[in-house]
Design an enzyme around this catalytic site. Sequence first.
Site, PDB file in Angstrom:
ATOM      1  N   GLY A  50       4.175   1.767   6.682  1.00  0.00           N
ATOM      2  CA  GLY A  50       5.244   0.787   6.550  1.00  0.00           C
ATOM      3  C   GLY A  50       4.646  -0.586   6.785  1.00  0.00           C
ATOM      4  O   GLY A  50       3.500  -0.838   6.395  1.00  0.00           O
ATOM      5  N   GLU A  51       5.380  -1.466   7.412  1.00  0.00           N
ATOM      6  CA  GLU A  51       4.881  -2.799   7.740  1.00  0.00           C
ATOM      7  C   GLU A  51       4.764  -2.874   9.250  1.00  0.00           C
ATOM      8  O   GLU A  51       5.762  -2.791   9.956  1.00  0.00           O
ATOM      9  CB  GLU A  51       5.839  -3.866   7.201  1.00  0.00           C
ATOM     10  CG  GLU A  51       5.143  -5.130   6.725  1.00  0.00           C
ATOM     11  CD  GLU A  51       4.403  -5.842   7.858  1.00  0.00           C
ATOM     12  OE1 GLU A  51       3.229  -6.213   7.664  1.00  0.00           O
ATOM     13  OE2 GLU A  51       4.989  -6.035   8.937  1.00  0.00           O
ATOM     14  N   SER A  52       3.542  -3.021   9.745  1.00  0.00           N
ATOM     15  CA  SER A  52       3.307  -2.884  11.183  1.00  0.00           C
ATOM     16  C   SER A  52       4.074  -3.905  12.010  1.00  0.00           C
ATOM     17  O   SER A  52       4.551  -3.591  13.104  1.00  0.00           O
ATOM     18  CB  SER A  52       1.810  -2.982  11.491  1.00  0.00           C
ATOM     19  OG  SER A  52       1.275  -4.228  11.077  1.00  0.00           O
ATOM     20  N   CYS A  82      -1.777   4.623   8.334  1.00  0.00           N
ATOM     21  CA  CYS A  82      -1.666   3.260   7.820  1.00  0.00           C
ATOM     22  C   CYS A  82      -1.126   2.321   8.905  1.00  0.00           C
ATOM     23  O   CYS A  82      -1.831   2.019   9.858  1.00  0.00           O
ATOM     24  CB  CYS A  82      -0.826   3.242   6.547  1.00  0.00           C
ATOM     25  SG  CYS A  82      -1.059   1.739   5.563  1.00  0.00           S
ATOM     26  N   ARG A 111      -5.865  -5.511   9.926  1.00  0.00           N
ATOM     27  CA  ARG A 111      -4.607  -5.358   9.188  1.00  0.00           C
ATOM     28  C   ARG A 111      -4.782  -5.838   7.744  1.00  0.00           C
ATOM     29  O   ARG A 111      -5.446  -6.827   7.484  1.00  0.00           O
ATOM     30  CB  ARG A 111      -3.527  -6.165   9.909  1.00  0.00           C
ATOM     31  CG  ARG A 111      -2.158  -6.167   9.272  1.00  0.00           C
ATOM     32  CD  ARG A 111      -1.176  -6.891  10.185  1.00  0.00           C
ATOM     33  NE  ARG A 111       0.083  -7.164   9.511  1.00  0.00           N
ATOM     34  CZ  ARG A 111       0.364  -8.307   8.889  1.00  0.00           C
ATOM     35  NH1 ARG A 111      -0.523  -9.281   8.873  1.00  0.00           N
ATOM     36  NH2 ARG A 111       1.525  -8.480   8.296  1.00  0.00           N
ATOM     37  N   ILE A 144      -2.875   2.030   0.431  1.00  0.00           N
ATOM     38  CA  ILE A 144      -1.898   1.046  -0.040  1.00  0.00           C
ATOM     39  C   ILE A 144      -1.833  -0.088   0.989  1.00  0.00           C
ATOM     40  O   ILE A 144      -1.261   0.081   2.067  1.00  0.00           O
ATOM     41  CB  ILE A 144      -0.502   1.675  -0.223  1.00  0.00           C
ATOM     42  CG1 ILE A 144      -0.576   2.893  -1.151  1.00  0.00           C
ATOM     43  CG2 ILE A 144       0.486   0.640  -0.750  1.00  0.00           C
ATOM     44  CD1 ILE A 144       0.714   3.696  -1.211  1.00  0.00           C
ATOM     45  N   ARG A 145      -2.442  -1.209   0.684  1.00  0.00           N
ATOM     46  CA  ARG A 145      -2.494  -2.346   1.616  1.00  0.00           C
ATOM     47  C   ARG A 145      -2.910  -1.853   3.012  1.00  0.00           C
ATOM     48  O   ARG A 145      -2.319  -2.211   4.023  1.00  0.00           O
ATOM     49  CB  ARG A 145      -1.144  -3.074   1.683  1.00  0.00           C
ATOM     50  CG  ARG A 145      -0.705  -3.718   0.392  1.00  0.00           C
ATOM     51  CD  ARG A 145       0.591  -4.480   0.583  1.00  0.00           C
ATOM     52  NE  ARG A 145       0.408  -5.594   1.507  1.00  0.00           N
ATOM     53  CZ  ARG A 145       1.398  -6.218   2.138  1.00  0.00           C
ATOM     54  NH1 ARG A 145       2.645  -5.808   1.969  1.00  0.00           N
ATOM     55  NH2 ARG A 145       1.149  -7.222   2.950  1.00  0.00           N
ATOM     56  N   HIS A 193      -2.551   7.636   3.345  1.00  0.00           N
ATOM     57  CA  HIS A 193      -1.230   8.286   3.363  1.00  0.00           C
ATOM     58  C   HIS A 193      -1.341   9.729   2.873  1.00  0.00           C
ATOM     59  O   HIS A 193      -1.098  10.011   1.698  1.00  0.00           O
ATOM     60  CB  HIS A 193      -0.261   7.527   2.448  1.00  0.00           C
ATOM     61  CG  HIS A 193       0.118   6.161   2.905  1.00  0.00           C
ATOM     62  ND1 HIS A 193       1.237   5.917   3.664  1.00  0.00           N
ATOM     63  CD2 HIS A 193      -0.488   4.970   2.710  1.00  0.00           C
ATOM     64  CE1 HIS A 193       1.326   4.615   3.907  1.00  0.00           C
ATOM     65  NE2 HIS A 193       0.286   4.025   3.350  1.00  0.00           N
ATOM     66  N   GLU A 195       0.673  12.080   3.378  1.00  0.00           N
ATOM     67  CA  GLU A 195       1.999  12.664   3.175  1.00  0.00           C
ATOM     68  C   GLU A 195       2.472  12.587   1.733  1.00  0.00           C
ATOM     69  O   GLU A 195       3.453  13.253   1.361  1.00  0.00           O
ATOM     70  CB  GLU A 195       3.026  11.991   4.099  1.00  0.00           C
ATOM     71  CG  GLU A 195       3.469  10.595   3.712  1.00  0.00           C
ATOM     72  CD  GLU A 195       2.489   9.502   4.102  1.00  0.00           C
ATOM     73  OE1 GLU A 195       2.805   8.316   3.849  1.00  0.00           O
ATOM     74  OE2 GLU A 195       1.418   9.811   4.647  1.00  0.00           O
TER      75      GLU A 195
END
Length: 213
Positions: A50-52, A82, A111, A144-145, A193, A195
Amino acid sequence: MNPTPTIGVLALQGDVSEHVGALEHAGARAIPVRRRSELESVEGLVLPGGESTTIDKLLRIFELHDPLRAAVKDGLPVYGSCAGMILLAERIEAGIEGQRTIGGMDVTVRRNAFGRQVDSFEADLDVAGISDLPGGAPVRTVFIRAPWIEEAGPEVEVLARIPERTTDGSPVRVGAGKIVAARQGRLLATSFHPEITGDSRVHALFVSMVAAG
């Protein structure tokens, strides 16, 4: 040893249902965690991507930051993917002002190390404890990022590094050789990721860590 441990997935942001499915496929009972009472009921926890910075804020809003930090200190097994890797890190590079982590792993994480969304890629990685088992194969990974680990302390076991090439044979643009999977005691972290690939072997490794007690 509990062969079917109850493992929570922090359900504030990210691929919650995908992690639940992967954990169940790996033999665990999986539940979403949004409250302190739910956190206290699990034997292990997954921190999804997600977005940390957003997850950090939501942990404080839901009054979970301090209880989760205490649980990690007390030995709760936790797997972070991530953004979850960032949350487990003791130190962050390229974070935003005031960003906090749960901590526990003696690593420095960068990050958004791989750049923008357009720089996302897939690679087949040899992951220690998975690919080196009899009949094992490389793990298909999606970045992903994603973050990577810049530095790891002496108690951190490096499980995987970025290869030179992606799955289509293209050179990896940045990060070749950087650490993207690591373990320290009962803590597991990956930049990628698992999952979303249909390969539940990383989750099976974490389930075995939890089940070992």
